[in-house]
Design a protein around this motif. Structure first.
Motif, mmCIF file in Angstrom:
data_model
loop_
_atom_site.group_PDB
_atom_site.id
_atom_site.type_symbol
_atom_site.label_atom_id
_atom_site.label_comp_id
_atom_site.label_asym_id
_atom_site.label_seq_id
_atom_site.Cartn_x
_atom_site.Cartn_y
_atom_site.Cartn_z
ATOM 1 N N ARG A 14 0.846 -1.193 0.000
ATOM 2 C CA ARG A 14 0.000 0.000 0.000
ATOM 3 C C ARG A 14 0.885 1.248 0.000
ATOM 4 O O ARG A 14 1.891 1.303 0.695
ATOM 5 N N GLU A 15 0.487 2.243 -0.753
ATOM 6 C CA GLU A 15 1.234 3.497 -0.750
ATOM 7 C C GLU A 15 0.874 4.283 0.513
ATOM 8 O O GLU A 15 -0.290 4.411 0.879
ATOM 9 N N GLY A 16 1.875 4.787 1.210
ATOM 10 C CA GLY A 16 1.643 5.549 2.433
ATOM 11 C C GLY A 16 0.983 4.754 3.531
ATOM 12 O O GLY A 16 -0.051 5.158 4.052
ATOM 13 N N PRO A 17 1.566 3.623 3.943
ATOM 14 C CA PRO A 17 0.884 2.739 4.892
ATOM 15 C C PRO A 17 0.989 3.140 6.364
ATOM 16 O O PRO A 17 0.302 2.554 7.198
ATOM 17 N N LEU A 18 1.818 4.119 6.714
ATOM 18 C CA LEU A 18 2.078 4.392 8.127
ATOM 19 C C LEU A 18 0.809 4.734 8.906
ATOM 20 O O LEU A 18 0.532 4.121 9.937
ATOM 21 N N LEU A 19 0.045 5.706 8.465
ATOM 22 C CA LEU A 19 -1.159 6.086 9.210
ATOM 23 C C LEU A 19 -2.180 4.956 9.300
ATOM 24 O O LEU A 19 -2.706 4.701 10.387
ATOM 25 N N PRO A 20 -2.482 4.249 8.210
ATOM 26 C CA PRO A 20 -3.417 3.127 8.350
ATOM 27 C C PRO A 20 -2.914 2.052 9.313
ATOM 28 O O PRO A 20 -3.699 1.488 10.082
ATOM 29 N N ILE A 21 -1.618 1.778 9.301
ATOM 30 C CA ILE A 21 -1.063 0.796 10.230
ATOM 31 C C ILE A 21 -1.233 1.285 11.662
ATOM 32 O O ILE A 21 -1.667 0.531 12.546
ATOM 33 N N LEU A 22 -0.889 2.550 11.912
ATOM 34 C CA LEU A 22 -1.024 3.089 13.267
ATOM 35 C C LEU A 22 -2.475 3.071 13.738
ATOM 36 O O LEU A 22 -2.750 2.737 14.897
ATOM 37 N N HIS A 23 -3.409 3.403 12.864
ATOM 38 C CA HIS A 23 -4.832 3.351 13.237
ATOM 39 C C HIS A 23 -5.239 1.925 13.599
ATOM 40 O O HIS A 23 -5.962 1.714 14.583
ATOM 41 N N ASP A 24 -4.790 0.960 12.826
ATOM 42 C CA ASP A 24 -5.143 -0.430 13.109
ATOM 43 C C ASP A 24 -4.513 -0.925 14.406
ATOM 44 O O ASP A 24 -5.145 -1.657 15.169
ATOM 45 N N VAL A 25 -3.267 -0.528 14.676
ATOM 46 C CA VAL A 25 -2.620 -0.907 15.938
ATOM 47 C C VAL A 25 -3.366 -0.272 17.104
ATOM 48 O O VAL A 25 -3.654 -0.933 18.111
ATOM 49 N N GLN A 26 -3.695 1.011 16.989
ATOM 50 C CA GLN A 26 -4.440 1.704 18.046
ATOM 51 C C GLN A 26 -5.771 1.012 18.293
ATOM 52 O O GLN A 26 -6.169 0.805 19.443
ATOM 53 N N ALA A 27 -6.463 0.636 17.230
ATOM 54 C CA ALA A 27 -7.766 -0.025 17.374
ATOM 55 C C ALA A 27 -7.619 -1.406 18.018
ATOM 56 O O ALA A 27 -8.437 -1.795 18.855
ATOM 57 N N ALA A 28 -6.590 -2.125 17.636
ATOM 58 C CA ALA A 28 -6.409 -3.485 18.143
ATOM 59 C C ALA A 28 -5.919 -3.519 19.583
ATOM 60 O O ALA A 28 -6.354 -4.365 20.379
ATOM 61 N N LEU A 29 -5.012 -2.624 19.934
ATOM 62 C CA LEU A 29 -4.365 -2.679 21.248
ATOM 63 C C LEU A 29 -4.826 -1.587 22.208
ATOM 64 O O LEU A 29 -4.508 -1.643 23.397
ATOM 65 N N GLY A 30 -5.500 -0.579 21.686
ATOM 66 C CA GLY A 30 -5.915 0.533 22.529
ATOM 67 C C GLY A 30 -4.843 1.593 22.699
ATOM 68 O O GLY A 30 -5.066 2.616 23.328
ATOM 69 N N HIS A 31 -3.673 1.343 22.134
ATOM 70 C CA HIS A 31 -2.561 2.291 22.163
ATOM 71 C C HIS A 31 -1.496 1.798 21.190
ATOM 72 O O HIS A 31 -1.627 0.715 20.617
ATOM 73 N N VAL A 32 -0.462 2.607 20.985
ATOM 74 C CA VAL A 32 0.653 2.222 20.118
ATOM 75 C C VAL A 32 1.891 2.092 21.007
ATOM 76 O O VAL A 32 2.554 3.076 21.311
ATOM 77 N N PRO A 33 2.184 0.870 21.441
ATOM 78 C CA PRO A 33 3.320 0.675 22.346
ATOM 79 C C PRO A 33 4.661 0.852 21.638
ATOM 80 O O PRO A 33 4.748 0.812 20.408
ATOM 81 N N GLU A 34 5.705 1.041 22.442
ATOM 82 C CA GLU A 34 7.055 1.223 21.896
ATOM 83 C C GLU A 34 7.452 0.044 21.016
ATOM 84 O O GLU A 34 8.111 0.226 19.994
#
Length: 137
Positions: A14-34
């Protein structure tokens, strides 16, 4: 494969995947851990500082889990014109509920607005907002 690696893999190519990945991590874990920041940076050939910069810039991303339930209350111009500041002044203090300011939920014509989880609440007055928060506690 870890949850984070699975999310990254889902955005492969996917082009420009950073934001979609971060949104999915936030949704799955409730936060973006180190750990996620390191894994994402390595997978996307970015520095950890670049990924951390994005996480810390956007209000939707959190580096630690929020123990309280969150009400996102719109305080943009349209909601201000429709009385949100009066709601803020009279906002009840409800244990276990955090009120977070956001600027635009996209329902400008029916403000003041708030979001709880994925549910939008429009045309709020003091009574409706207070009841919404009481129901969350």
């Amino acid at each position: 494969m870890t949850r984070i690696e699975t999310i990254i893999a889902a955005h492969a190519g996917r082009e420009g995947p950073l934001l979609p990945i971060l949104h999915d991590v936030q949704a799955a874990l409730g936060h973006v851990p180190e750990e996620a920041v390191r894994t994402i940076a390595q997978a996307l050939n970015l520095s950890r500082a670049e990924v951390h910069g994005v996480v810390s810039f956007y209000h939707d991303f959190h580096s630690a889990p929020e123990p309280r339930k969150v009400v996102k209350l719109c305080r943009a111009e349209a909601c201000q014109a429709r009385g949100v500041e009066a709601l803020v002044r009279d906002l009840p203090d409800v244990a276990g509920v955090k009120v977070e300011t956001v600027y635009c939920l996209g329902l400008c014509s029916v403000g003041p607005n708030a979001m709880v989880g994925d549910t939008l609440h429009a045309r709020l007055d003091a009574a409706r907002l207070g009841q919404l928060m009481a129901d969350m506690a």
